[in-house]
Scaffold this motif. Sequence first.
Motif, PDB file in Angstrom:
ATOM      1  N   ALA A 132       1.183  39.650 -38.787  1.00  0.00           N
ATOM      2  CA  ALA A 132       1.094  38.532 -37.846  1.00  0.00           C
ATOM      3  C   ALA A 132       0.117  37.471 -38.347  1.00  0.00           C
ATOM      4  O   ALA A 132       0.364  36.267 -38.184  1.00  0.00           O
ATOM      5  CB  ALA A 132       0.677  39.052 -36.465  1.00  0.00           C
ATOM      6  N   ALA A 133      -0.974  37.892 -38.984  1.00  0.00           N
ATOM      7  CA  ALA A 133      -1.962  36.933 -39.493  1.00  0.00           C
ATOM      8  C   ALA A 133      -1.362  36.032 -40.571  1.00  0.00           C
ATOM      9  O   ALA A 133      -1.695  34.842 -40.645  1.00  0.00           O
ATOM     10  CB  ALA A 133      -3.182  37.670 -40.032  1.00  0.00           C
ATOM     11  N   VAL A 134      -0.481  36.591 -41.393  1.00  0.00           N
ATOM     12  CA  VAL A 134       0.175  35.774 -42.422  1.00  0.00           C
ATOM     13  C   VAL A 134       1.003  34.680 -41.758  1.00  0.00           C
ATOM     14  O   VAL A 134       0.923  33.502 -42.136  1.00  0.00           O
ATOM     15  CB  VAL A 134       1.058  36.645 -43.348  1.00  0.00           C
ATOM     16  CG1 VAL A 134       1.934  35.771 -44.246  1.00  0.00           C
ATOM     17  CG2 VAL A 134       0.194  37.567 -44.186  1.00  0.00           C
ATOM     18  N   PHE A 135       1.782  35.057 -40.755  1.00  0.00           N
ATOM     19  CA  PHE A 135       2.605  34.057 -40.062  1.00  0.00           C
ATOM     20  C   PHE A 135       1.748  33.073 -39.281  1.00  0.00           C
ATOM     21  O   PHE A 135       2.026  31.876 -39.256  1.00  0.00           O
ATOM     22  CB  PHE A 135       3.635  34.741 -39.162  1.00  0.00           C
ATOM     23  CG  PHE A 135       4.721  35.411 -39.932  1.00  0.00           C
ATOM     24  CD1 PHE A 135       5.560  34.685 -40.766  1.00  0.00           C
ATOM     25  CD2 PHE A 135       4.905  36.783 -39.856  1.00  0.00           C
ATOM     26  CE1 PHE A 135       6.558  35.307 -41.507  1.00  0.00           C
ATOM     27  CE2 PHE A 135       5.898  37.417 -40.582  1.00  0.00           C
ATOM     28  CZ  PHE A 135       6.725  36.675 -41.408  1.00  0.00           C
ATOM     29  N   GLU A 136       0.685  33.561 -38.659  1.00  0.00           N
ATOM     30  CA  GLU A 136      -0.196  32.673 -37.906  1.00  0.00           C
ATOM     31  C   GLU A 136      -0.800  31.602 -38.818  1.00  0.00           C
ATOM     32  O   GLU A 136      -0.882  30.424 -38.448  1.00  0.00           O
ATOM     33  CB  GLU A 136      -1.299  33.483 -37.222  1.00  0.00           C
ATOM     34  CG  GLU A 136      -2.213  32.626 -36.375  1.00  0.00           C
ATOM     35  CD  GLU A 136      -3.278  33.426 -35.656  1.00  0.00           C
ATOM     36  OE1 GLU A 136      -4.111  32.782 -34.973  1.00  0.00           O
ATOM     37  OE2 GLU A 136      -3.315  34.666 -35.782  1.00  0.00           O
ATOM     38  N   LYS A 137      -1.211  32.001 -40.006  1.00  0.00           N
ATOM     39  CA  LYS A 137      -1.786  31.044 -40.957  1.00  0.00           C
ATOM     40  C   LYS A 137      -0.779  29.938 -41.293  1.00  0.00           C
ATOM     41  O   LYS A 137      -1.118  28.753 -41.311  1.00  0.00           O
ATOM     42  CB  LYS A 137      -2.214  31.776 -42.228  1.00  0.00           C
ATOM     43  CG  LYS A 137      -2.840  30.900 -43.274  1.00  0.00           C
ATOM     44  CD  LYS A 137      -3.258  31.706 -44.494  1.00  0.00           C
ATOM     45  CE  LYS A 137      -3.819  30.800 -45.564  1.00  0.00           C
ATOM     46  NZ  LYS A 137      -4.158  31.543 -46.785  1.00  0.00           N
ATOM     47  N   HIS A 138       0.470  30.325 -41.546  1.00  0.00           N
ATOM     48  CA  HIS A 138       1.507  29.331 -41.834  1.00  0.00           C
ATOM     49  C   HIS A 138       1.750  28.418 -40.638  1.00  0.00           C
ATOM     50  O   HIS A 138       1.892  27.204 -40.800  1.00  0.00           O
ATOM     51  CB  HIS A 138       2.822  30.022 -42.220  1.00  0.00           C
ATOM     52  CG  HIS A 138       2.854  30.507 -43.626  1.00  0.00           C
ATOM     53  ND1 HIS A 138       3.071  29.679 -44.705  1.00  0.00           N
ATOM     54  CD2 HIS A 138       2.712  31.754 -44.148  1.00  0.00           C
ATOM     55  CE1 HIS A 138       3.060  30.385 -45.829  1.00  0.00           C
ATOM     56  NE2 HIS A 138       2.838  31.648 -45.516  1.00  0.00           N
TER      57      HIS A 138
END
Length: 196
Positions: A132-138
């Motif tokens: 989720a953190a990867v997607f949140e960053k994007h």
Amino acid sequence: MKVSKEKAAQNRAALVETAARLFREHGIDGVGVAEIGKAAGLTHGALYAHFPSKEALAAEALAHGLQIGHERMTRTPDGRAPSLSELLDSYLSEEKRDDIANGCAMAASASEVGRQDETISARYSEGFELMAAVFEKHLRAQKVKGDPREKAIAISSTLIGAIAASRAVLKAQPELANDILRAVRRAVGDIAGEKA
């Protein structure tokens, strides 16, 4: 005969990598310790020399698989960070869906982890947070409308579910399996604010 520290570390790594693959392919409950030991080229006694229980091995194997998945999400083979569109296209590809042994540990174990102990659930939770953190960053970089964390959680959950559902229907209805991937790709693109 005493095993060197280096050889012991190699044996442990072989057990973790083998268990991670077999658990993705057959499920945690679908693989026994003797099978894992044999596939790793070791005895099941060697397994217990490294892990106090099958559950301890499963937790480490899951963490290993999740780490590999995280690395794939954050770095392409040529060393650059993939775009959000590339991440979505890759994750929801037929190739990734069909490669259970090397695919996403999250999708492979989603329904099973709830029946395992808290240690395994904790590893899964950590992996989910990383995803989720990867997607949140994007999403933050794209300045999408709405709460980026909430959208990242929705995207992660949707992707995991899409792979699981697509795999579940693949043998009986391959066309439906592919429709699931395409429909979810479009829907997640909408959540992520992609322009059509």
